[in-house]
Design a protein around this motif. Structure first.
Motif, mmCIF file in Angstrom:
data_model
loop_
_atom_site.group_PDB
_atom_site.id
_atom_site.type_symbol
_atom_site.label_atom_id
_atom_site.label_comp_id
_atom_site.label_asym_id
_atom_site.label_seq_id
_atom_site.Cartn_x
_atom_site.Cartn_y
_atom_site.Cartn_z
ATOM 1 N N THR A 74 8.432 10.930 -7.386
ATOM 2 C CA THR A 74 7.914 10.669 -6.040
ATOM 3 C C THR A 74 7.361 9.240 -5.900
ATOM 4 O OG1 THR A 74 6.021 11.957 -6.750
ATOM 5 C CG2 THR A 74 7.540 13.026 -5.257
ATOM 6 N N ARG A 78 0.564 3.665 -10.549
ATOM 7 C CA ARG A 78 -0.904 3.573 -10.623
ATOM 8 C C ARG A 78 -1.311 3.380 -12.076
ATOM 9 N NH1 ARG A 78 -3.135 8.615 -12.408
ATOM 10 N NH2 ARG A 78 -1.496 10.174 -12.622
ATOM 11 N N TYR A 280 0.078 16.328 -3.471
ATOM 12 C CA TYR A 280 -0.036 14.882 -3.318
ATOM 13 C C TYR A 280 0.998 14.445 -2.294
ATOM 14 C CZ TYR A 280 3.873 14.985 -6.531
ATOM 15 O OH TYR A 280 5.067 15.274 -7.123
ATOM 16 N N THR A 363 4.392 14.286 -16.117
ATOM 17 C CA THR A 363 4.583 14.060 -14.684
ATOM 18 C C THR A 363 4.360 12.592 -14.309
ATOM 19 O OG1 THR A 363 2.276 14.663 -14.316
ATOM 20 C CG2 THR A 363 3.903 16.424 -14.140
ATOM 21 N N LYS A 367 6.266 5.677 -13.401
ATOM 22 C CA LYS A 367 5.336 4.548 -13.275
ATOM 23 C C LYS A 367 5.260 3.730 -14.566
ATOM 24 C CE LYS A 367 2.160 7.428 -11.770
ATOM 25 N NZ LYS A 367 3.238 8.391 -11.571
ATOM 26 N N VAL A 411 -0.941 15.825 -10.739
ATOM 27 C CA VAL A 411 -0.252 17.072 -10.496
ATOM 28 C C VAL A 411 -0.970 18.180 -11.228
ATOM 29 C CG1 VAL A 411 1.916 18.219 -11.047
ATOM 30 C CG2 VAL A 411 1.937 15.870 -10.276
#
Ligand code: PYC
Length: 413
Positions: A74, A78, A280, A363, A367, A411
């Motif tokens: 998604t 971060r 989220y 999860t 990133k 998550v």
């Protein structure tokens, strides 16, 4: 129709520029074989070629480029993790992401939004405060904020959450961003290919040859390859690849589902996460709400998506944003998350010489794409773990020096 389009339509000699080239056949040997043409594998290939001059590299994928978790996540970036090791690692990733579009010469639609992790009770607030302090210590702009700050950044939110679980505060993480996931994979693929790397889609690895504790080759559905170095970057298929190398897997596979709504006018600037409510969401450049929930409750090696997922998600989402009632879900899908016992990744060398592992992303694999590519390329080139990944080696499960990153998950698990 534009003149340019017409020109290409009628020009027989015009060769459509390819994003990457696939030779007709595999070579007999490569210096490095990378299993998995997702973001991680392609990034590692790119950095091997551009930073270490190791260009005789094959990237193999049983499916299509970016068709695994790279194209199914998604898109959130971060670095507001809990452990110092995790924070340092993801901070490097955010920094690489920030300049990646220029480096790869592709529009990645990198969009810095700010990221709120909501707390609905005091104990969550305590963990968020801890994360904020670790982040600040490493120079990262994360801080605890109150419900009013959440409301200012996102006026549409119902702070009472339907009267069920009022928001009592949040961890605000200014660098939080979203970025086009498929563009990241294609950007790395193009640059790696231009540097000499060969990319083979629909080429499954069927075996890994190990002689006297060393990798000597790889068997594929297109034939045999000699190589002394293999990097496995195959989230969702890690246990199978480890088995081929004769290694025990510390990873369980659980599906992680997601969905998008129909496009809406822009209304949501920040990324909003509630671990307690298991939801989220962010709004993409196309106006879709990109949303997800907890991982599925049981291990399953499959990417099927379910009605239970969307109904449970909608239930919680409407507590936060009642005005979304009536908005349609356009698509839903699932990825397969590699879960380790401590929710931190496994990276580095293994007990088999020449077999390197990039796995256990749970999860949050997307990133880590740039930093994982960079650090795994170093590790493969020098046969020694990069300092940023020293703590993530597989041996930590035997030494019980685990990393405990679960409470930094966006998550629910
Ligand atoms: O870790 O930010 C995250 C995340 C969002 C969705 C899945 N993982």
């Amino acid at each position: 129709m534009s003149l340019r389009l017409l020109k290409y339509a009628f020009n027989r000699d015009y060769a459509e520029p390819r994003w990457f080239n696939t030779p007709a056949t595999l070579k007999h040997s490569y210096d490095v074989v990378i299993i998995g043409a997702g973001g991680h594998g392609l990034a590692a290939a790119y950095y091997l070629a551009t930073q270490y001059g190791i260009r005789n590299v094959a990237v193999l994928d049983k499916g299509y480029l970016g068709g695994g978790n790279t194209g199914r996540n998604t898109t959130i970036v971060r670095s507001n993790y809990l452990t110092p090791e995790g924070v340092r690692f993801y901070d490097r990733s955010v920094r690489l992401f920030e300049s990646l579009a220029g480096e790869l010469d592709i529009n990645l639609f990198y969009s810095k939004r700010g990221h709120f992790t909501l707390a609905h009770n005091e104990s969550t607030l305590r963990t968020l405060r801890w994360r904020a302090e670790v982040n600040k210590h490493h120079g990262i702009d994360s801080r605890l904020v109150g419900p009013d700050d959440v409301k200012r950044a996102c006026p549409q939110i119902d702070l009472s959450c339907g009267g069920q679980h009022a928001i009592v505060g949040a961890l605000y993480h200014a660098p939080g961003a979203i970025v086009r996931h498929d563009a990241v994979a294609w950007g790395y693929a193009r640059r790696a290919s231009q540097s000499g790397v060969e990319i083979f889609q629909h080429t499954a690895v069927t075996g890994i040859d190990v002689t006297a504790g060393r990798v000597t080759g790889v068997n594929t559905t297109r034939g045999k390859i000699k190589t002394a170095k293999v990097l496995s970057a195959v989230a969702g298929s890690t246990p199978a690849t480890l088995k081929m190398a004769g290694l025990k897997s510390p990873v369980d596979i659980v599906p992680l589902q997601a969905c998008v709504t129909e496009p809406m006018k822009p209304w949501l600037e920040p990324i909003i996460v509630s671990g307690s409510l298991h939801v989220y969401l962010s709004q993409s450049a196309r106006g879709e709400l990109v949303m997800g929930a907890a991982v599925d409750p049981a291990e399953l090696h499959a990417t099927r998506s379910s009605l239970e997922f969307v109904t449970a998600l909608a239930d919680q989402m409407l507590d936060l944003f009642p005005f979304l009632a009536g908005v349609k879900i356009n698509r839903q899908w699932a990825g397969m998350a590699d879960m380790t016992p401590d929710y931190a990744p496994v990276m580095g060398k293994t007990a088999v010489d020449g077999f390197y592992l990039d796995a256990g992303w749970g999860t949050w694999g997307f990133k880590a794409t740039p930093v994982c590519g960079e650090t795994m390329a170093f590790t493969v080139a020098h046969d020694t773990p990069h300092r940023l990944i020293e703590a993530f080696g597989m041996e930590r499960f035997e030494r019980l020096t685990v990393l405990g990153e679960k409470s930094a998950a966006a998550v629910g698990h």
